[in-house]
Design an enzyme around this catalytic site. Structure first.
Site, PDB file in Angstrom:
ATOM      1  N   LYS A  41      25.822 120.873  55.452  1.00  0.00           N
ATOM      2  CA  LYS A  41      27.064 120.234  55.916  1.00  0.00           C
ATOM      3  C   LYS A  41      27.956 121.366  56.390  1.00  0.00           C
ATOM      4  O   LYS A  41      28.487 122.123  55.581  1.00  0.00           O
ATOM      5  CB  LYS A  41      27.693 119.482  54.749  1.00  0.00           C
ATOM      6  CG  LYS A  41      29.042 118.838  55.004  1.00  0.00           C
ATOM      7  CD  LYS A  41      29.512 118.122  53.720  1.00  0.00           C
ATOM      8  CE  LYS A  41      30.798 117.336  53.900  1.00  0.00           C
ATOM      9  NZ  LYS A  41      31.968 118.136  54.226  1.00  0.00           N
ATOM     10  N   TYR A  94      26.614 122.544  50.952  1.00  0.00           N
ATOM     11  CA  TYR A  94      27.937 122.000  51.307  1.00  0.00           C
ATOM     12  C   TYR A  94      28.843 123.192  51.611  1.00  0.00           C
ATOM     13  O   TYR A  94      29.272 123.900  50.705  1.00  0.00           O
ATOM     14  CB  TYR A  94      28.435 121.211  50.107  1.00  0.00           C
ATOM     15  CG  TYR A  94      29.711 120.424  50.236  1.00  0.00           C
ATOM     16  CD1 TYR A  94      30.403 120.309  51.437  1.00  0.00           C
ATOM     17  CD2 TYR A  94      30.224 119.742  49.122  1.00  0.00           C
ATOM     18  CE1 TYR A  94      31.568 119.568  51.513  1.00  0.00           C
ATOM     19  CE2 TYR A  94      31.387 118.999  49.197  1.00  0.00           C
ATOM     20  CZ  TYR A  94      32.053 118.912  50.395  1.00  0.00           C
ATOM     21  OH  TYR A  94      33.207 118.174  50.457  1.00  0.00           O
ATOM     22  N   THR A 151      36.177 114.197  49.064  1.00  0.00           N
ATOM     23  CA  THR A 151      36.924 112.949  49.140  1.00  0.00           C
ATOM     24  C   THR A 151      36.738 112.134  47.862  1.00  0.00           C
ATOM     25  O   THR A 151      37.600 111.342  47.499  1.00  0.00           O
ATOM     26  CB  THR A 151      36.460 112.140  50.369  1.00  0.00           C
ATOM     27  OG1 THR A 151      36.627 112.968  51.525  1.00  0.00           O
ATOM     28  CG2 THR A 151      37.234 110.855  50.543  1.00  0.00           C
TER      29      THR A 151
END
Lengths: 297, 297
Positions: free
Chosen positions: A159, A131, A44
């Protein structure tokens, strides 16, 4: 640090440069809302679109604007040498943690990815989050690879891309993962629409896109789940269905970019070219969705 | 220029830096073999792994070492601003053409991609090839989008990912594409194993990985097809089946990297980390495959 709500802010771009004032506004809202951590330069945060100096500057601004809230900085890049450089910059900026995705142009093997994490973690001074974001990295982790990487120094959390929609299946999945990972290693859910299910299933953290722009509704869901009120967490998440539907249609980044503009935080156009913003009709739909969930814009 | 054999060289990396001497050796072989053009900084040239200055330097070296052979330079990047910068550098280095793939981190829309090409072609002085490589860009072109972009100034060719295996279907596909594209616009096949079929089906060019390291066998196939001897082109391609099988298993880049080492052109390790080379057992298989096709290493 890698528990509770980790909010991932947008890095607004104006005239092809980082809009520093707008970024500080976005981060300051997260600090004021008392999110548990801030994940700057995630997907993001458009980390793959920024140069090394831009990334170093965004890391500095994030740490400065975050106050007492710990900041996690995304360090992913195609080359190991660039990941290591980004890690140095982020640590120098005061990052409390780092986030590393195995981004790929050429398809990576499991051994490539293991070596990447091994090389990068050799010289860190802060903990690191794996990630796993196959939609953008085009790499698929096995649970065995999570476990190998989790045994490396400084690796402290993962994550994950989401959990099964059905709650028993989600709980079984997270319990199974926890069994394969070291004690104290945390699992964070992403894919905002499945966050309430993930937290109820035993995820320790929510690595959240919506939390980066609307921290309060995300915190409400997180706190309900943390106090064991999974019913309330699910019901609060269900109220955000208009947003989850927009995320599914347009991708979360482009929707959050519209929200940032509608909230008055950024210029109308705030994404790096060639990523175009959504058109006026979608802006109106986003505005209507925000009204339905009680956000006045 | 965008016809015949366009050979795509490796950019050898040693100790995480471009091995300039090795790169010049690789390009000089292509010049000496009289390939029709050289496509530097394509996927095989690891363009996405190099910094802007490294790319500018590789473009200069390629043009210098290529002699009279025209050089096409890959300019793709995540951001439009960086693509434009790469285009400037490549043109300054003397590139005869440019190659642009819509590489993506966030999923791109057709409109994003059209705007990218429109913005980049606005200020070019040399022709440009559309680079359609969904395996690495994760963007899928429609034929309609090819046609829209082909109408932009300077856009002169498209590198398509492959053709149907069956020759009638391949011919129908290429004829259909040609009908939708401007007169004189060339179509180049990639996916080396299907090149003979593609050339027989009416492709004007072969954008070739194997041609970048073994130019002679690739030229033999190309010249046979160009004289209308499609049987001979197919038979020559079939003789390279051991290589096509290795490409399918390990990806063409890692196999070509081994061949470059076996030919004595580069150090044993010549790819950018985190991309590991293939292990010794696969080296031996590549060596055996080269022997079978008459290449003495």
């Amino acid at each position: 640090m890698f528990t509770g709500l980790s909010a991932f802010p947008l890095t607004p771009i104006a005239d092809e440069r980082v809009d520093e004032d707008a970024f500080v506004r976005v981060v300051a809202r997260l600090r004021d809302a008392h999110v548990d951590s801030i994940g700057a330069l995630g997907s993001t945060g458009s980390y793959m679109y920024l140069s090394r100096p831009e990334r170093a500057r965004v890391a500095e601004l994030a740490v400065e604007a975050a106050g007492d809230v710990p900041v996690i900085i995304g360090i992913g890049a195609f080359r190991t040498r660039d990941v290591i450089a980004n890690a140095e910059d982020a640590q120098e900026a005061g990052a409390a943690g780092l986030l590393l995705a195995p981004v790929s142009y050429q398809k990576l093997t499991a051994e490539d990815v293991f070596r990447l994490y091994a090389d990068v973690t050799q010289s860190l001074s802060v903990p690191l989050v794996i990630y796993d974001n196959p939609g953008t990295t085009h790499f698929t982790f096995s649970e065995q690879l999570y476990a190998r990487i989790a045994d490396l120094p400084h690796v402290a959390s993962v994550k994950i891309p989401g959990v099964p929609a059905e709650s028993d299946a989600a709980t079984a999945h997270i319990q199974d993962l926890h069994r394969q990972l070291p004690d104290g290693f945390t699992i964070g859910v992403s894919g905002d629409a499945s966050a309430a299910t993930g937290l109820a299933a035993g995820c320790d953290a929510w690595y959240s896109v919506i939390g980066g722009i609307l921290p309060q509704p995300a915190l409400d869901i997180t706190r309900a789940a943390q106090t064991g009120d999974t019913e309330r967490a699910r019901s609060l998440s269900d109220q955000l269905t208009p947003l989850w539907e927009l995320f599914a249609t347009h991708g979360s980044l482009r929707v959050v970019a519209v929200i940032a503009h509608l909230l008055g935080l950024t210029a109308p156009r705030n994404l790096p070219a060639p990523i175009l913003g959504l058109d006026q009709a979608v802006h109106d739909t986003v505005r209507a969705a925000l009204h339905r969930i009680g956000v006045d814009v």
